[in-house]
Design a protein around this motif. Structure first.
Motif, PDB file in Angstrom:
ATOM      1  N   PRO A  10       0.819  -1.217   0.000  1.00  0.00           N
ATOM      2  CA  PRO A  10       0.000   0.000   0.000  1.00  0.00           C
ATOM      3  C   PRO A  10       0.854   1.269   0.000  1.00  0.00           C
ATOM      4  O   PRO A  10       0.914   2.019   0.974  1.00  0.00           O
ATOM      5  CB  PRO A  10      -0.820  -0.137   1.286  1.00  0.00           C
ATOM      6  CG  PRO A  10       0.072  -0.904   2.204  1.00  0.00           C
ATOM      7  CD  PRO A  10       0.849  -1.855   1.336  1.00  0.00           C
ATOM      8  N   ILE A  11       1.545   1.484  -1.110  1.00  0.00           N
ATOM      9  CA  ILE A  11       2.430   2.641  -1.272  1.00  0.00           C
ATOM     10  C   ILE A  11       2.049   3.361  -2.564  1.00  0.00           C
ATOM     11  O   ILE A  11       1.145   2.922  -3.286  1.00  0.00           O
ATOM     12  CB  ILE A  11       3.911   2.202  -1.313  1.00  0.00           C
ATOM     13  CG1 ILE A  11       4.138   1.202  -2.470  1.00  0.00           C
ATOM     14  CG2 ILE A  11       4.326   1.594   0.021  1.00  0.00           C
ATOM     15  CD1 ILE A  11       5.594   0.785  -2.634  1.00  0.00           C
ATOM     16  N   ALA A  12       2.738   4.451  -2.846  1.00  0.00           N
ATOM     17  CA  ALA A  12       2.471   5.198  -4.073  1.00  0.00           C
ATOM     18  C   ALA A  12       2.575   4.275  -5.278  1.00  0.00           C
ATOM     19  O   ALA A  12       3.519   3.491  -5.397  1.00  0.00           O
ATOM     20  CB  ALA A  12       3.471   6.354  -4.202  1.00  0.00           C
ATOM     21  N   GLY A  13       1.595   4.355  -6.163  1.00  0.00           N
ATOM     22  CA  GLY A  13       1.586   3.528  -7.352  1.00  0.00           C
ATOM     23  C   GLY A  13       0.763   2.259  -7.216  1.00  0.00           C
ATOM     24  O   GLY A  13       0.544   1.554  -8.203  1.00  0.00           O
ATOM     25  N   VAL A  29      -2.874  -7.363   1.122  1.00  0.00           N
ATOM     26  CA  VAL A  29      -2.328  -6.013   1.295  1.00  0.00           C
ATOM     27  C   VAL A  29      -1.437  -6.013   2.526  1.00  0.00           C
ATOM     28  O   VAL A  29      -1.900  -6.308   3.635  1.00  0.00           O
ATOM     29  CB  VAL A  29      -3.444  -4.976   1.454  1.00  0.00           C
ATOM     30  CG1 VAL A  29      -2.857  -3.567   1.524  1.00  0.00           C
ATOM     31  CG2 VAL A  29      -4.453  -5.080   0.318  1.00  0.00           C
ATOM     32  N   THR A  30      -0.176  -5.684   2.348  1.00  0.00           N
ATOM     33  CA  THR A  30       0.788  -5.754   3.443  1.00  0.00           C
ATOM     34  C   THR A  30       0.620  -4.608   4.436  1.00  0.00           C
ATOM     35  O   THR A  30      -0.115  -3.649   4.195  1.00  0.00           O
ATOM     36  CB  THR A  30       2.231  -5.740   2.908  1.00  0.00           C
ATOM     37  OG1 THR A  30       2.468  -4.474   2.271  1.00  0.00           O
ATOM     38  CG2 THR A  30       2.457  -6.867   1.920  1.00  0.00           C
ATOM     39  N   GLU A  42      -7.164   1.409   4.524  1.00  0.00           N
ATOM     40  CA  GLU A  42      -7.626   2.310   3.467  1.00  0.00           C
ATOM     41  C   GLU A  42      -7.424   1.680   2.089  1.00  0.00           C
ATOM     42  O   GLU A  42      -8.309   1.749   1.227  1.00  0.00           O
ATOM     43  CB  GLU A  42      -6.876   3.645   3.551  1.00  0.00           C
ATOM     44  CG  GLU A  42      -7.288   4.510   4.723  1.00  0.00           C
ATOM     45  CD  GLU A  42      -6.463   5.784   4.804  1.00  0.00           C
ATOM     46  OE1 GLU A  42      -5.493   5.919   4.011  1.00  0.00           O
ATOM     47  OE2 GLU A  42      -6.781   6.635   5.650  1.00  0.00           O
ATOM     48  N   ALA A  43      -6.259   1.081   1.875  1.00  0.00           N
ATOM     49  CA  ALA A  43      -5.990   0.423   0.596  1.00  0.00           C
ATOM     50  C   ALA A  43      -6.938  -0.753   0.382  1.00  0.00           C
ATOM     51  O   ALA A  43      -7.431  -0.979  -0.729  1.00  0.00           O
ATOM     52  CB  ALA A  43      -4.538  -0.050   0.550  1.00  0.00           C
ATOM     53  N   SER A  44      -7.210  -1.500   1.446  1.00  0.00           N
ATOM     54  CA  SER A  44      -8.106  -2.646   1.344  1.00  0.00           C
ATOM     55  C   SER A  44      -9.515  -2.210   0.973  1.00  0.00           C
ATOM     56  O   SER A  44     -10.177  -2.834   0.127  1.00  0.00           O
ATOM     57  CB  SER A  44      -8.120  -3.426   2.669  1.00  0.00           C
ATOM     58  OG  SER A  44      -6.841  -3.942   2.970  1.00  0.00           O
ATOM     59  N   VAL A 246       1.785 -14.787  -4.708  1.00  0.00           N
ATOM     60  CA  VAL A 246       2.797 -14.123  -5.533  1.00  0.00           C
ATOM     61  C   VAL A 246       3.153 -12.764  -4.936  1.00  0.00           C
ATOM     62  O   VAL A 246       2.303 -11.875  -4.828  1.00  0.00           O
ATOM     63  CB  VAL A 246       2.305 -13.947  -6.980  1.00  0.00           C
ATOM     64  CG1 VAL A 246       3.442 -13.420  -7.846  1.00  0.00           C
ATOM     65  CG2 VAL A 246       1.795 -15.270  -7.544  1.00  0.00           C
ATOM     66  N   PHE A 247       4.416 -12.621  -4.559  1.00  0.00           N
ATOM     67  CA  PHE A 247       4.927 -11.350  -4.050  1.00  0.00           C
ATOM     68  C   PHE A 247       5.218 -10.457  -5.259  1.00  0.00           C
ATOM     69  O   PHE A 247       6.295 -10.542  -5.861  1.00  0.00           O
ATOM     70  CB  PHE A 247       6.192 -11.579  -3.228  1.00  0.00           C
ATOM     71  CG  PHE A 247       5.958 -12.348  -1.949  1.00  0.00           C
ATOM     72  CD1 PHE A 247       5.800 -11.679  -0.739  1.00  0.00           C
ATOM     73  CD2 PHE A 247       5.889 -13.735  -1.950  1.00  0.00           C
ATOM     74  CE1 PHE A 247       5.600 -12.377   0.444  1.00  0.00           C
ATOM     75  CE2 PHE A 247       5.685 -14.447  -0.778  1.00  0.00           C
ATOM     76  CZ  PHE A 247       5.529 -13.777   0.431  1.00  0.00           C
ATOM     77  N   THR A 248       4.277  -9.612  -5.631  1.00  0.00           N
ATOM     78  CA  THR A 248       4.421  -8.821  -6.858  1.00  0.00           C
ATOM     79  C   THR A 248       5.287  -7.594  -6.670  1.00  0.00           C
ATOM     80  O   THR A 248       5.833  -7.071  -7.641  1.00  0.00           O
ATOM     81  CB  THR A 248       3.057  -8.341  -7.380  1.00  0.00           C
ATOM     82  OG1 THR A 248       2.542  -7.314  -6.512  1.00  0.00           O
ATOM     83  CG2 THR A 248       2.056  -9.485  -7.476  1.00  0.00           C
ATOM     84  N   PHE A 249       5.393  -7.070  -5.445  1.00  0.00           N
ATOM     85  CA  PHE A 249       6.054  -5.790  -5.184  1.00  0.00           C
ATOM     86  C   PHE A 249       5.518  -4.735  -6.155  1.00  0.00           C
ATOM     87  O   PHE A 249       6.241  -3.874  -6.640  1.00  0.00           O
ATOM     88  CB  PHE A 249       7.575  -5.932  -5.262  1.00  0.00           C
ATOM     89  CG  PHE A 249       8.109  -6.908  -4.245  1.00  0.00           C
ATOM     90  CD1 PHE A 249       8.248  -6.545  -2.919  1.00  0.00           C
ATOM     91  CD2 PHE A 249       8.427  -8.205  -4.612  1.00  0.00           C
ATOM     92  CE1 PHE A 249       8.700  -7.453  -1.968  1.00  0.00           C
ATOM     93  CE2 PHE A 249       8.885  -9.128  -3.672  1.00  0.00           C
ATOM     94  CZ  PHE A 249       9.020  -8.749  -2.357  1.00  0.00           C
ATOM     95  N   ASN A 250       4.209  -4.875  -6.425  1.00  0.00           N
ATOM     96  CA  ASN A 250       3.425  -3.954  -7.268  1.00  0.00           C
ATOM     97  C   ASN A 250       3.813  -3.994  -8.748  1.00  0.00           C
ATOM     98  O   ASN A 250       3.431  -3.109  -9.510  1.00  0.00           O
ATOM     99  CB  ASN A 250       3.471  -2.517  -6.738  1.00  0.00           C
ATOM    100  CG  ASN A 250       2.772  -2.369  -5.393  1.00  0.00           C
ATOM    101  OD1 ASN A 250       2.248  -3.343  -4.849  1.00  0.00           O
ATOM    102  ND2 ASN A 250       2.759  -1.174  -4.858  1.00  0.00           N
ATOM    103  N   ARG A 251       4.543  -5.028  -9.166  1.00  0.00           N
ATOM    104  CA  ARG A 251       4.808  -5.237 -10.598  1.00  0.00           C
ATOM    105  C   ARG A 251       3.739  -6.199 -11.131  1.00  0.00           C
ATOM    106  O   ARG A 251       4.022  -7.333 -11.476  1.00  0.00           O
ATOM    107  CB  ARG A 251       6.211  -5.820 -10.825  1.00  0.00           C
ATOM    108  CG  ARG A 251       7.352  -5.019 -10.220  1.00  0.00           C
ATOM    109  CD  ARG A 251       7.427  -3.608 -10.817  1.00  0.00           C
ATOM    110  NE  ARG A 251       8.755  -3.038 -10.729  1.00  0.00           N
ATOM    111  CZ  ARG A 251       9.196  -2.294  -9.719  1.00  0.00           C
ATOM    112  NH1 ARG A 251       8.401  -2.064  -8.685  1.00  0.00           N
ATOM    113  NH2 ARG A 251      10.413  -1.797  -9.734  1.00  0.00           N
ATOM    114  N   VAL A 252       2.502  -5.730 -11.180  1.00  0.00           N
ATOM    115  CA  VAL A 252       1.377  -6.619 -11.443  1.00  0.00           C
ATOM    116  C   VAL A 252       1.265  -7.004 -12.909  1.00  0.00           C
ATOM    117  O   VAL A 252       1.054  -8.177 -13.244  1.00  0.00           O
ATOM    118  CB  VAL A 252       0.057  -5.987 -10.960  1.00  0.00           C
ATOM    119  CG1 VAL A 252      -1.137  -6.841 -11.386  1.00  0.00           C
ATOM    120  CG2 VAL A 252       0.078  -5.822  -9.445  1.00  0.00           C
TER     121      VAL A 252
END
Length: 288
Positions: A10-13, A29-30, A42-44, A246-252
């Protein structure tokens, strides 16, 4: 199809990354000490509005007391979230009454607001701060309080499968999801692995033929070999892994594309509902 969970930060981007998720995907959501539980919730809540199934992380060390816990659970229930992932969290000191994940699980036992499903972490390759015997003892205690477990980020199938076999021999009843990396730049992936203290996996990566040469290339890392090794046991909660985390690190986008292209490695088999092990869903997906 084998059940797959996508983990987001839940960070920028994050919102831009989430738009590349499959509709109806299961998304975790971490939670970090820096951003706290509020950012995770909030992200959830936003992701629920996107039409995905959401599993927020609840970091025990960031929960103040029972009143705070009930407030958090009411927020989840208000948007229809029925699954949460309970971790100790990386905060240096607990802010309240729950120093570790097991304490928070115990506090939720019997609560009317307890989500229908609770997950816990598992560490096949160990934890850089916790001794192996204590990790196993903790996992066995949590097995009576949780509904499933997710392994840490792993890069190699052999030790992951050996660990899963050991849990089966010990009679641990939890369904396990195998934690794998998504598609990303090798340098970034190595930096993440080192920061998380994943020494055995990092050494395994370096042992692989041509790893250092690949690290210097601009192409992305794809965990094909890991998926191939896990393939026969995927979708089998009793003896293998209920699915992938899958640990995407937001590279979805890149990760989703890779997964969809490798469906041949994920067996088509009916998946048991983890909360009701004898129930088979018609679509082969666990019921939410």
């Amino acid at each position: 199809m084998t059940a797959t969970r996508y983990e987001l930060l839940p960070i920028a981007g994050m919102q831009e990354a989430a738009r590349d998720l499959p509709h109806g995907a299961m998304v975790t959501v971490t939670c970090s000490p820096r951003h706290g539980l509020e950012r995770t919730l909030e992200a959830s809540e936003w992701l629920v509005g996107m039409g995905v199934r959401v599993v927020p992380h609840l970091a025990a060390r960031l929960v103040r007391d029972r009143a705070h816990l009930e407030q958090l659970l009411r927020r989840l229930a208000a948007v229809g979230i029925e699954d949460a992932f309970v971790v100790g969290g990386d905060a240096e000191r607990p802010v309240g009454a729950y120093p570790h994940g097991r304490a928070l699980l115990e506090a939720m036992t019997g609560l009317e607001l307890r989500p229908a499903r609770l997950g816990v972490p598992a560490y096949p390759e160990g934890h850089h701060r916790i001794e192996a015997t204590a990790l196993q003892r903790d996992l066995e205690a949590k097995a009576a309080l949780a509904d499933y477990a997710v392994t840490q980020l792993c890069f190699e199938a052999t030790p992951l499968l050996a660990w899963r076999e050991r849990q089966q021999r010990l009679g641990l009843p939890l369904p396990f999801h195998a934690g794998i990396p998504g598609v990303m730049e090798p340098r970034r992936l190595l930096a993440i692995a080192l920061r998380l203290g994943l020494g055995p996996s990092v050494r395994a990566l370096r042992r692989q033929s041509g790893w250092l040469a690949r690290l210097l290339r601009p192409s992305s890392y794809c965990p094909d070999a890991l998926l191939e090794g896990l393939g026969p046991g995927l979708g089998d909660p009793a003896a293998g892994f209920a699915g992938l985390h899958v640990f995407t690190f937001n590279r979805v986008a890149a990760t989703r594309g890779w997964l969809e292209a490798r469906q041949d490695l994920m067996p088509e088999r009916p998946a048991r509902d983890e909360a009701n092990p004898h129930l088979i869903t018609s679509a082969g997906e666990p019921l939410a």
